[in-house]
Design a protein around this motif. Structure first.
Motif: not given
Ligand SMILES: *[C@@H]1O[C@H](CO)[C@@H](O)[C@H](O)[C@H]1NC(C)=O
Length: 232
Positions: A31-45
């Motif tokens: 198992p490896q650490t999966k990194c998640t970023n913030f979402q971007n609501a720009n395109l799919l508001r």
């Protein structure tokens, strides 16, 4: 739709397809650490909140681990013996990740050996200011449910410190109210003014919301509402 936008959407679907093909069948053996970023609501508001809870630890301050369920928390680098700092951003007019947040998390983790959990609610914080305000109660409930999972793992209420920026400060106040003022600390950074100057104690950050409550204003009463309000 401007042609540029369509191209971006096309590219992101292509990327998704590529990622899902690429990840099929060659899962890493350990198992490896999966990194998640913030979402971007720009395109799919959206009107949905789509809250993400992202854990950052001193061992890996730039990698956000998505911790939605109790099992995620147990399988993450969360350390229940350390304090937990919950970071809540404010109104995001364009639905983008707060530009200051990576630096803020890094600074927090250098200053304190703690679990830092960033609450990504860019989806619910976008659009017009008043719809973000309406989402505050829903968000407060969702964060309270999340904190309950930490408490079940043996985290003391007093070790929880909420840091709320702008509108996020009032979200923190609401969560603190749900916990009857027993959380350790709430820091409000430039608590938002619009819609809140006449709000009741349940609805806004007040001294009864935690054992220790502080509000830091960088630009009180000015037309700009403080630097953090501008940054959101
Ligand atoms: C949790 O933090 C404490 C204090 O720094 C440390 O002694 C302990 O080893 C940590 N536990 C884990 C599982 O990393």
């Amino acid at each position: 739709m401007p042609p540029g936008l369509r191209k971006i959407q096309f590219c992101s679907w292509g990327l998704l397809l590529w990622l899902s093909i690429g990840s099929a069948g060659d899962a890493p053996p350990t198992p490896q650490t999966k990194c998640t970023n913030f979402q971007n609501a720009n395109l799919l508001r959206g009107t949905n909140l789509k809250v993400q809870f992202l854990l950052f630890t001193p061992l890996d301050p730039s990698c956000g681990q998505l911790v939605q369920e109790s099992s995620d928390i147990q399988n993450s680098g969360f350390n229940a013996t350390l304090g937990t700092k919950l970071l809540i951003h404010g109104f995001r007019a364009l639905g983008t990740k707060p530009s200051w947040i990576d630096k803020f998390i890094g600074t927090l983790l250098r200053a304190a050996n703690a679990n830092v959990i960033a609450v990504d609610w860019v989806y619910g914080s976008t659009g017009v200011y008043f719809s973000a305000v309406e989402n505050v109660v829903k968000l407060g409930l969702e964060i309270s449910r999340f904190l309950r999972k930490l408490l079940v793992l043996g985290v003391p209420e007093s070790s929880i410190h909420i840091i709320g920026v702008s509108l996020g400060a009032h979200v923190g106040g609401m969560v603190g109210h749900f916990y009857k003022g027993q959380l350790g600390r709430i820091t409000g950074l430039d608590p938002a003014g619009p819609e809140y100057t006449k709000a009741s104690l349940e609805e806004r950050l007040d001294p009864g919301d935690a054992r220790f409550v502080e509000a830091i204003h960088t630009d009180a009463d000015s037309e700009y509402g403080g630097w953090v309000t501008l940054l959101g």
